[in-house]
Scaffold this motif. Structure first.
Motif, short mmCIF file in Angstrom:
data_model
loop_
_atom_site.label_atom_id
_atom_site.label_comp_id
_atom_site.label_asym_id
_atom_site.label_seq_id
_atom_site.Cartn_x
_atom_site.Cartn_y
_atom_site.Cartn_z
N THR A 1 4.24 7.53 8.83
CA THR A 1 4.43 8.37 7.63
C THR A 1 5.56 7.85 6.74
N LYS B 1 7.51 6.22 3.84
CA LYS B 1 7.21 5.98 2.43
C LYS B 1 8.20 4.98 1.87
N ASN C 1 -0.25 4.82 -3.89
CA ASN C 1 -0.10 5.27 -2.51
C ASN C 1 1.37 5.11 -2.11
N GLY D 1 -3.52 4.11 4.24
CA GLY D 1 -4.79 4.25 4.93
C GLY D 1 -5.94 3.81 4.04
N LYS E 1 -8.17 5.83 2.83
CA LYS E 1 -8.38 6.84 1.79
C LYS E 1 -7.16 6.88 0.87
N GLN F 1 -3.26 8.48 1.49
CA GLN F 1 -3.04 8.79 2.90
C GLN F 1 -2.47 7.58 3.63
N HIS F 2 -1.77 7.86 4.74
CA HIS F 2 -1.21 6.77 5.53
C HIS F 2 -2.22 6.27 6.57
N ALA G 1 -4.08 5.66 9.91
CA ALA G 1 -4.23 6.64 10.98
C ALA G 1 -4.93 6.09 12.22
#
Length: 389
Positions: A249, A251, A293, A299, A301, A304-305, A307
């Motif tokens: 997670t 950033k 992002n 990720g 999507k 998103q990160h 996964a």
């Protein structure tokens, strides 16, 4: 305890004291407002039952109800009490009839989702749905006793860790049931139910295992698709000792290459600073910023990160015969290298972001290795000197 005609202006201007303050209404005997030291203002109604018992049920909070609305409720309750009724007792009886399922929903809505991290809420929901609700769901919350909890805990003895986590969750929920008026005080049925002993899983990578893992990560970097991202995540876990979700997670706003630090706004132990060594810094500087992002490891999507690290790790570790090594063991390995290098336990705790000293104490036996080695060298030198002629 002053008597005054209760109005919105009177209650709004009333100040909290060092203990509960009661304002009694002069127009309606038995109608009052309690002001707690924290400034919470609550309307209530006082009366005696036909059997002489004193009742003081809560009507509602000031601000949620107006003074006039609360007075009308008090009039109805006092009228009911005047003909032998017990409105406060009826309310309490209704509360005690709530089922565990209904209470669990209230617990999640009013406590878990407002006071816990999203990951902790998800864990509570899993434990409730998979283990606790099937056992207690249809029972009235007030009817669940200690033997019910003992039987539940014993049924889960094959999974001691899960059993203990469910017991801790139940204990918290029953404490709240008392606080919210669904059970009598001091009636928590989890009290005196002992947890199962658990064996802490601690696995440290050896030098040879680190070497094999490093070679595998180099191959991963050459793959197309997500291979380089997977390699970077694992390398950052190795070189920082961070927890999995702290890296997943992460950033770009949390990263300061100039300060050589990660400024994590949230973690298992709250906000913390992670200091970056040159190897961790190289990993981060080798990554590209993804448009639209915010995550360091994006990720598939948008927004998103990444996964899929667990499945990727399982495939990777199988190739190098590390099937018993979890991602979290990379954190243990970071600490074990620090301890065996002579770094003291408080320093290791600071690097890992431990809140409690006892958490770092698990590495105490490793931190003694340099002392043993030094002691051995001293002994050999003394023995050699004693043998000289």
């Amino acid at each position: 305890m002053p008597n005054v005609k209760l109005t919105k202006r009177v209650i709004d201007s009333a100040k909290a004291g060092t203990k509960d303050t009661i304002l009694w209404d002069t127009d309606l005997k038995g109608f009052g407002c309690k002001i707690t030291p924290a400034g919470h203002k609550v309307y209530f109604c006082y009366y005696r039952t036909k059997g002489g018992q004193q009742r003081r049920p809560k009507i509602g909070d000031h601000g949620v109800l107006t003074c006039e609305e609360a007075r009308e409720v008090a009039k109805r309750w006092l009228a009911e009490a005047g003909i032998g009724g017990d409105p406060g007792g009826s309310l309490q009886a209704q509360k005690t009839q709530i089922t565990f399922d209904a209470f669990a929903d209230q617990y999640l809505e009013q406590h878990a989702r407002t006071k816990k991290k999203a990951s902790s809420v998800a864990a509570d929901e899993r434990n409730l749905n998979n283990h606790i609700r099937p056992m207690f769901g249809k029972l009235p919350i007030a009817a669940i006793g200690r033997m019910d909890v003992v039987c539940f805990h014993q049924k889960m003895k094959g999974k001691p860790g899960a059993a203990n986590r469910c017991l801790a969750l139940l204990s918290k929920m029953f404490n709240l049931a008392e606080l919210w008026g669904f059970r009598p005080d001091n009636s928590n049925p989890c009290r005196h139910v002992s947890k199962y002993p658990e064996r802490k899983l601690e696995r440290y990578l050896t030098k040879e295992e680190f070497k094999g893992l490093g070679a595998q990560l180099q191959e991963k970097k050459l793959e197309k698709g997500m291979g380089p991202i997977i390699a970077a995540i694992i390398e950052l876990l190795i070189f920082t000792g961070c927890r999995r979700d702290e890296i997943l997670t992460l950033k770009w706003d949390d990263v300061s290459c100039n300060d050589r630090c990660l400024y994590l706004k949230d973690s298992k132990t709250g906000a913390k600073i992670v200091h970056l060594n040159s190897l961790a810094l190289d990993v981060l500087q080798g990554l590209k910023l993804t448009q639209d992002n915010p995550f360091v490891f994006p990720g598939e999507k948008p927004g998103q990160h990444f996964a899929g690290i667990e499945k990727a790790w399982q495939r990777l570790r199988k190739k190098i015969n590390l099937s018993d090594v979890r991602l979290h063991d990379l954190r243990h390995s970071f600490a074990s290298v620090a301890a065996s290098s002579g770094i003291n336990l408080p320093m290791i705790g600071a690097l890992l972001g431990h809140r409690e000293v006892s958490t770092t104490q698990r590495y105490a036996h490793l931190s003694a290795d340099p002392l043993r080695q030094a002691n051995e060298e001293i002994g050999k030198k003394i023995a050699k000197a004693m043998r000289k002629k």
